[in-house]
Design a protein around this motif. Structure first.
Motif, PDB file in Angstrom:
ATOM      1  N   ARG A 172      25.461  15.980 -25.593  1.00 22.76           N
ATOM      2  CA  ARG A 172      24.092  16.430 -25.870  1.00 22.76           C
ATOM      3  C   ARG A 172      23.109  15.278 -25.684  1.00 22.76           C
ATOM      4  NH1 ARG A 172      24.109  19.578 -31.482  1.00 22.76           N
ATOM      5  NH2 ARG A 172      22.075  20.294 -30.751  1.00 22.76           N
ATOM      6  N   ARG A 221      22.175  14.939 -22.329  1.00 25.55           N
ATOM      7  CA  ARG A 221      21.593  16.215 -21.886  1.00 25.55           C
ATOM      8  C   ARG A 221      22.536  17.025 -21.000  1.00 25.55           C
ATOM      9  NH1 ARG A 221      16.571  16.487 -23.552  1.00 25.55           N
ATOM     10  NH2 ARG A 221      16.085  18.268 -22.205  1.00 25.55           N
ATOM     11  N   PHE A 253      24.306  19.773 -21.472  1.00 24.18           N
ATOM     12  CA  PHE A 253      24.455  20.867 -22.421  1.00 24.18           C
ATOM     13  C   PHE A 253      25.600  21.801 -22.060  1.00 24.18           C
ATOM     14  CE2 PHE A 253      19.907  19.667 -22.697  1.00 24.18           C
ATOM     15  CZ  PHE A 253      19.958  19.144 -23.986  1.00 24.18           C
ATOM     16  N   ALA A 268      28.572  20.281 -23.690  1.00 29.98           N
ATOM     17  CA  ALA A 268      28.474  20.459 -25.139  1.00 29.98           C
ATOM     18  C   ALA A 268      28.841  21.882 -25.533  1.00 29.98           C
ATOM     19  CB  ALA A 268      27.065  20.108 -25.618  1.00 29.98           C
TER      20      ALA A 268
END
Length: 438
Positions: free
Chosen positions: A404, A407, A409, A412
């Motif tokens: 995260r 970035r 995502f 994640a």
């Protein structure tokens, strides 16, 4: 087995000598039932539950009284905010409090008096204080006159200036002295109230405990307990009321106070994201883990409560349960555990004494501390040993946090999905990501 306790009143460790060796009596201040209990509220419940358990190994009879404050301005405000009756609010909150404390393996007290059911006893004590010249009536209020008691301030160790500093927030023109405190105050039609010789009104907070402790334990008893935040003014005022109502009496012989609780290294506050109710924590952690964490620090010391500490407590309980190997018959607690508890309720030392033990002996020591009361099979149900280990989960959460941060995502989300498929639920909070098994 002797018991030594630190007495806040004398500021020294003293051998515990009960007034009556056949009947030990203890009073602890209970909750004000307007909201769910937070973890700080739970600490004295667990501490004094352990003390009572230990006392019952030493004496043939122990009476434990913990009150319920169900008349209070906070209760009035919350009931008005929710547009429900005060009784509805206190009944709901009390039921939830009892459920939460039971989940921490805290046994109910022998007597749990409610303030609203002891108004006549409070009025009677106030009349005694007026008769002895320690109280006066002013503007519909009855107040205790602090300068009438020379030893006022002894418990908290506060001199006159410190007493006034604590009282100035509530200085009214009708007070004879700024430190005087309310015994009875008037109630308008929208507030709870009872008829009294001074008109319709309600009791002050401090008189409640003085009246209820006397009702169930007598004018003099052994131990009075509570959080250190109650030492002044609440416990100081209890002593003033009780000893002034019956001159020549001692009230409580020993005063025991548990230390403050920090949360995630800071004072607990909703604005900091480190405010935890017991009910919220129980949705993610077993109650025995909360109990173990609370007992892992000596009761008089500050404790820093963290979610990571709870996870460590859970892992330790898992290890002990596997070592014990089921639910062996109850036995005699190991002498080292009892000796530690006799040393001013030294629960960290008692826990340390458990390491290296096994089987029934370990089981008996843990049960003395109020642990391993959940049946073995029930404990492991839903926490599959074929799933990821706690360490593996923590590593996955760290990897997710790193993803995260850069970035990524998709990565994640993939980690969250993998953990969910393994029966692990993540929750992102202001204090960080926490997890629980399904």
């Amino acid at each position: 087995m002797p018991l030594t306790v630190y007495n806040t009143l004398t500021r020294r460790r003293e051998p515990f000598v009960p007034r009556d060796p056949e009947h030990v009596r203890i009073y602890v201040c209970g909750p004000t039932v307007y909201d769910d209990a937070h973890i700080g509220n739970a600490r004295p419940v667990v501490v004094f539950d352990l003390l009572v358990r230990f006392l019952r190994t030493l004496y043939p009879r122990v009476t434990y009284v913990r009150n319920i404050t169900d008349v209070d301005d906070k209760i009035n405000d919350r009931a008005a905010e929710e547009q429900i009756t005060i009784r509805e609010l206190t009944e709901r909150t009390l039921a939830r409090f009892r459920e939460d404390m039971a989940a921490l393996n805290a046994r109910p007290p022998d007597v749990e008096p409610r303030a609203t059911e002891h108004i006549s006893q409070m009025i009677g004590m106030i009349e005694e204080l007026l008769g002895h010249g320690h109280a006066y009536v002013a503007s519909g209020h009855v107040l205790f006159h602090v300068p009438s008691l020379a030893q006022y301030g002894r418990l908290a160790g506060r001199d006159r200036e410190e007493q006034l500093a604590g009282a100035r927030v509530e200085v009214e023109s009708y007070k004879r002295d700024p430190a005087d405190f309310v015994l009875w105050k008037p109630s308008d039609a929208g507030l709870p109230g009872w008829e009294s010789p001074w008109g319709r009104g309600r009791p002050g907070w401090h008189i409640e405990c003085s009246a209820m402790s006397r009702e169930y334990l007598g004018s003099e008893f052994d131990i009075h307990g509570g959080g250190i935040d109650l030492a002044f003014p609440h416990h100081e005022n209890e002593i003033a009321q009780s000893c002034s109502a019956e001159p020549g009496t001692e009230f409580a012989r020993y005063w025991m106070h548990n230390g403050y609780l920090l949360s995630e290294g800071e004072k607990m506050a909703k604005s900091l994201g480190n405010f935890y109710t017991v009910r919220d924590l129980l949705s993610r952690h077993p109650g025995e883990a909360l109990r173990l964490l609370l007992l892992s620090t000596h009761y008089r010391q500050p404790i820093d409560f963290t979610e990571e500490g709870l996870r460590r407590a859970r892992r330790q309980l898992d290890r002990w349960r596997r070592t014990v190997g089921g639910d062996p018959p109850a036995g005699t607690p190991p002498p080292a555990v009892l000796e530690a508890l006799g040393d001013d309720l030294n629960s960290p030392r008692a826990i340390a004494a458990l390491h290296g033990l096994g089987g029934a002996e370990l089981h008996a020591g843990l049960r003395m501390l109020g642990l391993l009361e959940v049946p073995h099979d029930e404990w492991f149900q839903g926490a599959s040993e074929t799933g990821p280990s706690d360490r593996a989960i923590d590593e996955q959460i760290a990897a997710r946090a790193a993803a995260r941060a850069r970035r990524d995502f998709a990565a994640a989300d993939s980690i969250r999905t993998q953990l969910a498929e393994a029966g692990v639920i993540l929750e992102d909070t202001p204090a960080g990501t926490i997890w629980r098994r399904k």
